[in-house]
Scaffold this motif. Structure first.
Motif, PDB file in Angstrom:
ATOM      1  N   ASP A  17       0.799  -1.271   0.209  1.00 31.22           N
ATOM      2  CA  ASP A  17      -0.028   0.012   0.087  1.00 31.22           C
ATOM      3  C   ASP A  17       0.686   1.096   0.046  1.00 31.22           C
ATOM      4  OD1 ASP A  17      -2.278  -1.668  -0.071  1.00 31.22           O
ATOM      5  OD2 ASP A  17      -2.585  -1.344   2.337  1.00 31.22           O
ATOM      6  N   VAL A  18       1.928   0.988   0.919  1.00 35.32           N
ATOM      7  CA  VAL A  18       2.809   2.321   0.857  1.00 35.32           C
ATOM      8  C   VAL A  18       3.445   2.673  -0.492  1.00 35.32           C
ATOM      9  CG1 VAL A  18       4.900   3.258   1.965  1.00 35.32           C
ATOM     10  CG2 VAL A  18       3.140   2.107   3.071  1.00 35.32           C
ATOM     11  N   SER A  19       3.834   1.539  -1.206  1.00 36.79           N
ATOM     12  CA  SER A  19       4.516   1.615  -2.389  1.00 36.79           C
ATOM     13  C   SER A  19       3.645   2.118  -3.561  1.00 36.79           C
ATOM     14  CB  SER A  19       5.224   0.433  -2.893  1.00 36.79           C
ATOM     15  OG  SER A  19       4.421  -0.660  -3.072  1.00 36.79           O
ATOM     16  N   ALA A  24       1.793   6.878  -6.896  1.00 35.63           N
ATOM     17  CA  ALA A  24       0.653   7.636  -7.247  1.00 35.63           C
ATOM     18  C   ALA A  24       1.142   9.005  -6.955  1.00 35.63           C
ATOM     19  CB  ALA A  24      -0.663   7.203  -6.557  1.00 35.63           C
ATOM     20  N   ARG A  25       1.589   9.248  -5.778  1.00 39.44           N
ATOM     21  CA  ARG A  25       2.071  10.554  -5.392  1.00 39.44           C
ATOM     22  C   ARG A  25       3.429  11.198  -6.370  1.00 39.44           C
ATOM     23  NH1 ARG A  25       2.188  12.994   0.162  1.00 39.44           N
ATOM     24  NH2 ARG A  25       3.605  14.606   0.034  1.00 39.44           N
ATOM     25  N   GLN A  26       4.255  10.136  -6.720  1.00 41.00           N
ATOM     26  CA  GLN A  26       5.315  10.430  -7.708  1.00 41.00           C
ATOM     27  C   GLN A  26       4.788  11.093  -9.027  1.00 41.00           C
ATOM     28  OE1 GLN A  26       7.984   7.222  -7.719  1.00 41.00           O
ATOM     29  NE2 GLN A  26       8.899   7.977  -5.794  1.00 41.00           N
ATOM     30  N   LYS A  27       3.702  10.145  -9.196  1.00 43.15           N
ATOM     31  CA  LYS A  27       3.014  10.743 -10.687  1.00 43.15           C
ATOM     32  C   LYS A  27       2.414  11.956 -10.594  1.00 43.15           C
ATOM     33  CE  LYS A  27       2.114   6.123 -12.503  1.00 43.15           C
ATOM     34  NZ  LYS A  27       0.964   5.242 -12.953  1.00 43.15           N
ATOM     35  N   LEU A  31       3.391  15.962 -12.503  1.00 44.20           N
ATOM     36  CA  LEU A  31       2.440  16.626 -13.111  1.00 44.20           C
ATOM     37  C   LEU A  31       2.367  18.327 -12.645  1.00 44.20           C
ATOM     38  CD1 LEU A  31      -0.598  14.248 -13.595  1.00 44.20           C
ATOM     39  CD2 LEU A  31       1.210  14.830 -15.186  1.00 44.20           C
ATOM     40  N   LEU A  32       2.879  18.455 -11.443  1.00 44.80           N
ATOM     41  CA  LEU A  32       3.031  19.895 -10.926  1.00 44.80           C
ATOM     42  C   LEU A  32       3.505  20.829 -11.991  1.00 44.80           C
ATOM     43  CD1 LEU A  32       3.980  19.305  -7.301  1.00 44.80           C
ATOM     44  CD2 LEU A  32       1.843  20.012  -8.052  1.00 44.80           C
ATOM     45  N   THR A  53      -3.952  19.278  -5.698  1.00 45.57           N
ATOM     46  CA  THR A  53      -5.216  18.530  -5.430  1.00 45.57           C
ATOM     47  C   THR A  53      -5.270  17.819  -4.355  1.00 45.57           C
ATOM     48  OG1 THR A  53      -6.631  16.841  -6.647  1.00 45.57           O
ATOM     49  CG2 THR A  53      -4.464  16.425  -6.398  1.00 45.57           C
ATOM     50  N   ASP A  54      -6.548  17.421  -3.977  1.00 45.68           N
ATOM     51  CA  ASP A  54      -6.695  16.721  -2.699  1.00 45.68           C
ATOM     52  C   ASP A  54      -7.478  15.276  -2.758  1.00 45.68           C
ATOM     53  OD1 ASP A  54      -9.457  17.512  -2.925  1.00 45.68           O
ATOM     54  OD2 ASP A  54      -9.393  19.136  -1.453  1.00 45.68           O
ATOM     55  N   ARG A  55      -7.840  14.941  -1.605  1.00 46.90           N
ATOM     56  CA  ARG A  55      -8.654  13.825  -1.622  1.00 46.90           C
ATOM     57  C   ARG A  55      -9.910  13.447  -2.268  1.00 46.90           C
ATOM     58  NH1 ARG A  55      -6.605  11.109   4.052  1.00 46.90           N
ATOM     59  NH2 ARG A  55      -4.511  11.250   3.762  1.00 46.90           N
ATOM     60  N   ASP A  56     -10.481  14.694  -2.429  1.00 48.66           N
ATOM     61  CA  ASP A  56     -11.704  14.735  -2.903  1.00 48.66           C
ATOM     62  C   ASP A  56     -11.875  15.063  -4.332  1.00 48.66           C
ATOM     63  OD1 ASP A  56     -13.121  14.334  -0.288  1.00 48.66           O
ATOM     64  OD2 ASP A  56     -12.963  16.377   0.085  1.00 48.66           O
ATOM     65  N   CYS A  57     -10.722  15.193  -4.873  1.00 45.53           N
ATOM     66  CA  CYS A  57     -10.380  15.341  -6.337  1.00 45.53           C
ATOM     67  C   CYS A  57     -10.590  16.727  -6.696  1.00 45.53           C
ATOM     68  CB  CYS A  57     -10.937  14.410  -7.302  1.00 45.53           C
ATOM     69  SG  CYS A  57     -10.513  12.576  -6.897  1.00 45.53           S
ATOM     70  N   ASN A  58     -10.623  17.775  -5.593  1.00 50.78           N
ATOM     71  CA  ASN A  58     -10.625  19.107  -6.085  1.00 50.78           C
ATOM     72  C   ASN A  58      -9.333  19.439  -6.685  1.00 50.78           C
ATOM     73  OD1 ASN A  58     -13.258  19.365  -4.764  1.00 50.78           O
ATOM     74  ND2 ASN A  58     -12.340  19.637  -2.897  1.00 50.78           N
ATOM     75  N   VAL A  59      -9.344  20.480  -7.638  1.00 50.65           N
ATOM     76  CA  VAL A  59      -8.184  20.752  -8.255  1.00 50.65           C
ATOM     77  C   VAL A  59      -8.116  22.190  -8.259  1.00 50.65           C
ATOM     78  CG1 VAL A  59      -7.045  20.558 -10.572  1.00 50.65           C
ATOM     79  CG2 VAL A  59      -8.441  18.824  -9.973  1.00 50.65           C
ATOM     80  N   ILE A  60      -6.828  22.687  -8.286  1.00 47.51           N
ATOM     81  CA  ILE A  60      -6.504  24.162  -8.012  1.00 47.51           C
ATOM     82  C   ILE A  60      -5.565  24.341  -9.409  1.00 47.51           C
ATOM     83  CG2 ILE A  60      -5.338  26.106  -7.030  1.00 47.51           C
ATOM     84  CD1 ILE A  60      -7.192  25.184  -5.374  1.00 47.51           C
ATOM     85  N   LEU A  61      -5.951  25.363 -10.013  1.00 45.12           N
ATOM     86  CA  LEU A  61      -5.391  25.489 -11.509  1.00 45.12           C
ATOM     87  C   LEU A  61      -4.622  27.085 -11.256  1.00 45.12           C
ATOM     88  CD1 LEU A  61      -7.448  24.431 -14.520  1.00 45.12           C
ATOM     89  CD2 LEU A  61      -5.332  23.254 -13.314  1.00 45.12           C
ATOM     90  N   GLY A  62      -3.506  27.442 -11.748  1.00 48.14           N
ATOM     91  CA  GLY A  62      -2.987  28.787 -11.771  1.00 48.14           C
ATOM     92  C   GLY A  62      -3.021  29.178 -13.139  1.00 48.14           C
ATOM     93  N   SER A  63      -2.945  30.622 -13.170  1.00 47.01           N
ATOM     94  CA  SER A  63      -2.947  31.059 -14.554  1.00 47.01           C
ATOM     95  C   SER A  63      -4.360  30.570 -15.345  1.00 47.01           C
ATOM     96  CB  SER A  63      -1.705  31.161 -15.466  1.00 47.01           C
ATOM     97  OG  SER A  63      -0.738  31.515 -14.598  1.00 47.01           O
TER      98      SER A  63
END
Length: 112
Positions: A17-19, A24-27, A31-32, A53-63
């Motif tokens: 689970d950790v790996s 997923a975190r590395q992917k 994308l940042l 992004t967060d656990r609810d799949c909310n996304v923050i976009l800049g510009s």
């Protein structure tokens, strides 16, 4: 480092689970600051830099720029500049990473 191992516990069944979560975190981290196109349930499309992004799949976009759904399939009209935008996860229909952003990242990793 030993204290971190002790705090996390050396359990063997938790290791996969950790790996997988770290992969997923590395992917996501890869994308940042890449250009993303997010299509929303109401037909709008937002294009901007992926900031978080967060656990609810909310996304923050800049510009960010907003494109309204057009009746003409060949033109999307003038974009509306939003700047920093938060897209609620339940309104996201699809997310695309622009190919130029990915090519730059892969090219950088391959050259160095």
């Amino acid at each position: 480092m030993a204290t971190m191992i002790e705090e996390n516990g050396p359990s063997t069944h938790e290791q996969p689970d950790v790996s997988s979560s770290s992969q997923a975190r590395q992917k996501l981290e890869g994308l940042l600051n890449k250009n993303m196109r997010i299509r929303m349930t109401d037909g709008r499309t937002l294009v901007g830099l992926f900031l978080c992004t967060d656990r609810d799949c909310n996304v923050i976009l800049g510009s960010a720029q907003e494109f309204l759904k057009s009746t003409d399939t060949f033109s999307q009209g003038e974009p509306r500049v939003l700047g920093l935008a938060m897209i609620p996860g339940h309104h996201v229909v699809s997310i695309e990473v622009e190919a130029d952003s990915l090519d730059d990242a892969q090219g950088f990793g391959a050259d160095h």
